[in-house]
Design an enzyme around this catalytic site. Structure first.
Site, PDB file in Angstrom:
ATOM      1  N   ASN A 208       1.164  -1.225  -0.290  1.00 47.32           N
ATOM      2  CA  ASN A 208      -0.171   0.170   0.083  1.00 47.32           C
ATOM      3  C   ASN A 208       0.884   1.357   0.206  1.00 47.32           C
ATOM      4  OD1 ASN A 208       0.686   0.919   2.710  1.00 47.32           O
ATOM      5  ND2 ASN A 208      -0.342  -0.761   2.751  1.00 47.32           N
ATOM      6  N   LEU A 307      -3.227  -6.447  15.597  1.00 50.33           N
ATOM      7  CA  LEU A 307      -4.228  -5.076  16.369  1.00 50.33           C
ATOM      8  C   LEU A 307      -4.816  -6.525  17.003  1.00 50.33           C
ATOM      9  CD1 LEU A 307      -4.595  -2.556  17.823  1.00 50.33           C
ATOM     10  CD2 LEU A 307      -6.171  -2.124  15.566  1.00 50.33           C
ATOM     11  N   PHE A 323      -4.995   2.157  14.841  1.00 56.79           N
ATOM     12  CA  PHE A 323      -5.241   3.038  13.680  1.00 56.79           C
ATOM     13  C   PHE A 323      -6.323   2.967  12.417  1.00 56.79           C
ATOM     14  CE2 PHE A 323      -1.197   4.950  15.444  1.00 56.79           C
ATOM     15  CZ  PHE A 323      -1.600   6.340  15.220  1.00 56.79           C
TER      16      PHE A 323
END
Length: 397
Positions: A208, A307, A323
């Site tokens: 990305n 996460l 995030f």
């Protein structure tokens, strides 16, 4: 920054002992007084003369040296320093520390002290990953001993992986953070940053547009508040900061392993833009066009949810910050993500192309906590990081 601080430096017997010479010079440049202790094995790698010259102090070597015991007994020596720093800490030395042995001067000093202790492991990758070493590491951490590193890298033996001694600048920063009076002094914060690269074949990958700039700025801001920072970074566009423990990775699976290896931590700030999917089986050779217009089929599988894994870990940090990079319904999607992942905070931002945030120098975030959503103005990524670091310090007080 280290003026009037006395550091008892125990040098273990590994090839990385040569770094201790530069370490002493760097610590003295910052005002520290170095009292060196050599293990018998360390003398196979560095000489007492070179250590004494760079430390500017007598070298202690023998537990049963009558002169040394008369001048300063090992009990007094172990308690006269502000910090005992073991660098390098070999697998053998760590094992003896964990077992409470006192069979030479170094281990006797370490057992007889009530002074804070910091170890800097360095060993072969297989030694570091061995279950016995990992058990000993957990014992030392449970005893309150601070651990700096190790990092991934090339070994003197020719292997590559975790076990390489942290760079001198990172060790100095960890020592400075130990003595810092900043609000995060004594705290360990894990930060992930950058993209991940998921291979399709040896020359192609899925990625990305994350530059890693925001995660890097966060590591700097947390370091400057006195935290010891473990920085797990994918292949970012910006270099990692000095004064943090850097763990460089490529893929999401590698990032998960590095994150789990860095726990326990007081806080985790998961700023990396981890690829959601990877190719189920990457090709070992470059995929070729067949000339008929046929397009190869790529079968995808989900990457690990780093996460969520950290938020549900047995060694869960007190504060877990995620995030959320969104292109529409930012607050709604991020709020749902916070609940789904089980983290404490979500830092949400709009990364649609018109904002210029993805890969840019500025950010505009909304901090979502259990109390609701708080929108911040558009700021530089450095200022955004400093604001968030200050909030993290408040939460950990």
């Amino acid at each position: 920054m280290l003026a009037d601080k006395t550091i008892l430096l125990v040098i273990g017997g590994g090839i990385a002992a040569f770094k201790a010479l530069d370490l002493m010079r760097r610590l003295r440049e910052r005002g520290a007084r170095i009292v060196p202790v050599l293990t018998p094995a360390a003398e196979q790698f560095v000489t007492p003369l070179s250590v004494s010259a760079l430390a500017g102090h007598k070298v202690y070597r023998d537990l049963f040296d009558l002169t040394d015991e008369a001048e300063m007994g090992h009990i007094e020596l172990s308690r006269s320093a502000d910090l005992i720093l073991v660098a390098p800490a070999t697998a053998n030395l760590m094992a003896r520390m964990a077992g409470g042995l006192a069979d030479d001067l170094a281990t006797t000093l370490l057992l007889a002290t009530d002074t804070p202790v910091m170890v800097v492991p360095a060993m072969n990758v297989r030694m570091w990953l061995h279950p016995a070493t990992q058990r000993n590491l957990e014992v030392l951490r449970a005893d309150g001993i601070k651990v700096v590193g190790p990092v991934d890298g090339d070994m003197a033996c020719g292997e590559h992986g975790p076990g390489r001694m942290s760079e001198v600048s990172d060790i100095v920063a960890a020592v400075a953070a130990h003595f810092s009076d900043g609000p995060l002094a004594g705290k360990h914060v894990l930060v992930t940053s950058g993209p991940t690269h998921e291979p399709i074949d040896p020359v192609r990958y899925i990625a990305n547009r994350s530059s890693g700039a925001q995660g890097t700025a966060l590591a700097v801001a947390l370091r400057d508040l006195g935290a010891r920072v473990s920085f797990v970074t994918g292949p970012a566009d910006v270099p990692p900061p000095e004064g943090v423990e850097v763990h460089a990775v490529q893929t999401a699976q590698q990032m998960l392993a590095a994150v789990e290896g860095a726990l326990p931590a007081d806080a985790a700030v998961m700023a990396a833009a981890v690829a959601d999917w990877r190719v189920a089986t990457a090709s070992d050779s470059k995929m070729k066009k067949v000339g008929s217009g046929a397009v190869p089929a790529l079968n995808f599988v989900e990457n690990p949810d780093i996460l969520r894994t950290v938020a549900q870990a047995d060694q869960r940090p007190k504060l877990v910050v995620g995030f959320a990079a969104e292109t529409d319904d930012v607050v709604a999607h991020a709020t749902a993500k916070r609940a789904r992942k089980g983290c404490d905070w979500i830092v949400a931002n709009d990364v649609s192309p018109a904002t210029g945030i993805m890969g840019g120098t500025e950010n505009a975030v909304t901090l979502i906590t259990g109390k609701g959503a708080e929108t911040w103005p558009r700021l530089s990524k450095g200022e955004t990081a400093r604001r968030l670091a200050a909030r993290i310090a408040e939460a950990l007080e």
